[in-house]
Design a protein around this motif. Structure first.
Motif, PDB file in Angstrom:
ATOM      1  N   SER A 171      19.091  16.864  34.280  1.00  0.00           N
ATOM      2  CA  SER A 171      19.156  15.511  33.727  1.00  0.00           C
ATOM      3  C   SER A 171      18.454  14.544  34.675  1.00  0.00           C
ATOM      4  CB  SER A 171      20.619  15.092  33.541  1.00  0.00           C
ATOM      5  OG  SER A 171      20.690  13.771  33.065  1.00  0.00           O
ATOM      6  N   LEU A 172      17.453  13.851  34.161  1.00  0.00           N
ATOM      7  CA  LEU A 172      16.649  12.944  34.978  1.00  0.00           C
ATOM      8  C   LEU A 172      16.798  11.528  34.419  1.00  0.00           C
ATOM      9  CD1 LEU A 172      13.480  15.189  35.308  1.00  0.00           C
ATOM     10  CD2 LEU A 172      15.290  14.872  36.984  1.00  0.00           C
ATOM     11  N   ALA A 173      17.775  10.811  34.944  1.00  0.00           N
ATOM     12  CA  ALA A 173      18.108   9.505  34.383  1.00  0.00           C
ATOM     13  C   ALA A 173      16.984   8.487  34.557  1.00  0.00           C
ATOM     14  CB  ALA A 173      19.388   8.984  35.029  1.00  0.00           C
ATOM     15  N   ARG A 174      16.182   8.644  35.603  1.00  0.00           N
ATOM     16  CA  ARG A 174      15.153   7.643  35.879  1.00  0.00           C
ATOM     17  C   ARG A 174      13.828   7.936  35.180  1.00  0.00           C
ATOM     18  NH1 ARG A 174      15.844   6.802  42.453  1.00  0.00           N
ATOM     19  NH2 ARG A 174      18.063   6.307  42.440  1.00  0.00           N
ATOM     20  N   MET A 175      13.722   9.069  34.544  1.00  0.00           N
ATOM     21  CA  MET A 175      12.456   9.434  33.919  1.00  0.00           C
ATOM     22  C   MET A 175      12.439   8.961  32.471  1.00  0.00           C
ATOM     23  SD  MET A 175      10.681  13.181  33.527  1.00  0.00           S
ATOM     24  CE  MET A 175      10.613  13.384  35.289  1.00  0.00           C
ATOM     25  N   SER A 176      11.521   8.081  32.145  1.00  0.00           N
ATOM     26  CA  SER A 176      11.451   7.542  30.788  1.00  0.00           C
ATOM     27  C   SER A 176      10.583   8.394  29.876  1.00  0.00           C
ATOM     28  CB  SER A 176      10.912   6.110  30.821  1.00  0.00           C
ATOM     29  OG  SER A 176       9.618   6.086  31.416  1.00  0.00           O
ATOM     30  N   ASN A 177       9.553   9.023  30.425  1.00  0.00           N
ATOM     31  CA  ASN A 177       8.681   9.852  29.604  1.00  0.00           C
ATOM     32  C   ASN A 177       8.033  10.935  30.457  1.00  0.00           C
ATOM     33  OD1 ASN A 177       6.056   8.750  30.716  1.00  0.00           O
ATOM     34  ND2 ASN A 177       6.947   6.878  29.880  1.00  0.00           N
ATOM     35  N   VAL A 178       7.484  11.901  29.772  1.00  0.00           N
ATOM     36  CA  VAL A 178       6.789  13.007  30.421  1.00  0.00           C
ATOM     37  C   VAL A 178       5.364  13.054  29.883  1.00  0.00           C
ATOM     38  CG1 VAL A 178       6.682  15.514  30.726  1.00  0.00           C
ATOM     39  CG2 VAL A 178       8.897  14.354  30.753  1.00  0.00           C
ATOM     40  N   LYS A 179       4.416  13.097  30.784  1.00  0.00           N
ATOM     41  CA  LYS A 179       3.014  13.228  30.397  1.00  0.00           C
ATOM     42  C   LYS A 179       2.685  14.709  30.245  1.00  0.00           C
ATOM     43  CE  LYS A 179      -1.673  12.169  31.991  1.00  0.00           C
ATOM     44  NZ  LYS A 179      -2.479  11.589  33.099  1.00  0.00           N
ATOM     45  N   VAL A 180       2.168  15.073  29.083  1.00  0.00           N
ATOM     46  CA  VAL A 180       1.877  16.471  28.762  1.00  0.00           C
ATOM     47  C   VAL A 180       0.369  16.636  28.598  1.00  0.00           C
ATOM     48  CG1 VAL A 180       2.334  18.380  27.181  1.00  0.00           C
ATOM     49  CG2 VAL A 180       4.096  16.638  27.575  1.00  0.00           C
ATOM     50  N   GLU A 181      -0.164  17.650  29.244  1.00  0.00           N
ATOM     51  CA  GLU A 181      -1.593  17.951  29.103  1.00  0.00           C
ATOM     52  C   GLU A 181      -1.763  19.435  28.797  1.00  0.00           C
ATOM     53  OE1 GLU A 181      -5.877  17.699  31.499  1.00  0.00           O
ATOM     54  OE2 GLU A 181      -3.993  17.240  32.532  1.00  0.00           O
ATOM     55  N   LEU A 182      -2.344  19.718  27.641  1.00  0.00           N
ATOM     56  CA  LEU A 182      -2.686  21.088  27.257  1.00  0.00           C
ATOM     57  C   LEU A 182      -4.168  21.287  27.539  1.00  0.00           C
ATOM     58  CD1 LEU A 182      -2.023  23.800  25.810  1.00  0.00           C
ATOM     59  CD2 LEU A 182      -2.701  22.671  23.676  1.00  0.00           C
ATOM     60  N   ARG A 183      -4.496  22.315  28.311  1.00  0.00           N
ATOM     61  CA  ARG A 183      -5.900  22.506  28.662  1.00  0.00           C
ATOM     62  C   ARG A 183      -6.253  23.983  28.769  1.00  0.00           C
ATOM     63  NH1 ARG A 183      -5.593  19.977  34.820  1.00  0.00           N
ATOM     64  NH2 ARG A 183      -4.250  21.573  35.743  1.00  0.00           N
ATOM     65  N   ARG A 184      -7.507  24.263  28.461  1.00  0.00           N
ATOM     66  CA  ARG A 184      -8.052  25.612  28.621  1.00  0.00           C
ATOM     67  C   ARG A 184      -9.034  25.580  29.784  1.00  0.00           C
ATOM     68  NH1 ARG A 184     -10.563  26.287  23.999  1.00  0.00           N
ATOM     69  NH2 ARG A 184     -12.689  25.991  24.738  1.00  0.00           N
TER      70      ARG A 184
END
Length: 283
Positions: A171-184
């Motif tokens: 549980s990460l109370a301070r994290m509002s969002n996660v940046k996701v990068e899909l790459r080849r």
């Protein structure tokens, strides 16, 4: 025999140079033993991979890598390797520094000692910035975020399909969002020049990249975070091929910032080109 080398480069007599070799022998022997063990493990894995590739030529996910429906980030595995390496390097540096300052300067070789001291300082900076620093930061990130898991809907993931994977983390109370990068990513060795000017270097090329942001509210509640994946269309040459001469691998990179510790973890995904229910073999 030892005297010219010791006097020329370290400012030591025969006895001092022999003492220097005895002091540095144990750390270097440890490095050699670890290298030999890693070589044996690599040879065993190579033999198993060859055997499975002959038995399952059209199911490369069975032998290209030990794929599972539940992937774990590799930070702990990397730290289990980097910490022993860091400690061995620190031990070598400590012995070299102690012998250097206790022997060279005690014999009055101030100028050679000062020059070699600058060389040692350069090695110290390289080791602390390239090895010890990332190891410490990786340990702090592991303590903060724990070991994350990525749950896959199945293996393999098919090119040209849409699916969802689920991230499990603390549980990460301070994290509002996660940046996701899909790459080849494509990697290969490239040789230039000839003769004495022949140079081989590793080339890395990002062939595909798609970045988006996901609300991390589910992680606040201790639930798994759903991450939608849209895999682009592609042929057999776009399939995962970790051990090919021009290796191809798909990565899911997750990043965000919490306080002064950065979330930065990457999962390698089993993405393959599927024909008639059987992934084609990537060349």
């Amino acid at each position: 025999m030892l005297s010219p080398l010791g006097v020329s480069y370290l400012g030591l007599d025969d006895e001092g140079f022999a003492h220097f070799l005895r002091g540095t022998g144990a750390p270097f022997a440890s490095v050699g033993a670890l290298t030999f063990l890693f070589a044996l493990l690599s040879l065993g894995r190579w033999g198993l991979r060859v055997m499975l590739s002959q038995k399952h030529p059209y199911e490369p996910w069975l032998w290209d890598h030990s794929w599972r429906h539940e992937l774990q980030d590799q930070r702990l595995t990397q730290l289990l390797v980097s910490w022993p390496v860091s400690l061995v390097l620190l031990a070598v540096l400590a012995v070299v520094h102690w012998l250097f300052y206790s022997r060279v300067f005690s014999q009055g070789h101030v100028l050679p000692g000062a020059l070699l001291g600058l060389v040692l300082l350069g090695f110290d900076i390289i080791i602390f910035t390239r090895v010890l620093g990332p190891t410490v930061l990786g340990t702090l990130a592991l303590l903060r975020f724990g070991r994350m898991r990525l749950l896959l809907p199945g293996v393999p993931l098919e090119l040209g399909s849409r699916c969802q994977v689920h991230l499990e983390a603390r549980s990460l109370a301070r994290m509002s969002n996660v940046k996701v990068e899909l790459r080849r990513i494509r990697e290969w060795a490239e040789t230039t020049g000839c003769g004495d000017e022949r140079l081989t270097q590793s080339v890395t090329h990002i062939e595909h990249s798609h970045t988006y942001t996901v609300d991390a509210a589910a992680l606040h509640e201790g639930k798994a975070l759903a991450l939608p994946l849209e895999l682009p269309e592609g042929g057999p040459e776009h399939s995962t091929a970790l051990h090919a001469s021009r290796s191809c691998h798909w990565e899911l990179k997750l990043s965000s910032e919490v306080s002064s510790v950065h979330l930065d973890t990457t999962f390698v995904l089993p993405v393959y080109y599927v024909v008639g229910g059987h992934p084609a073999r990537a060349s």
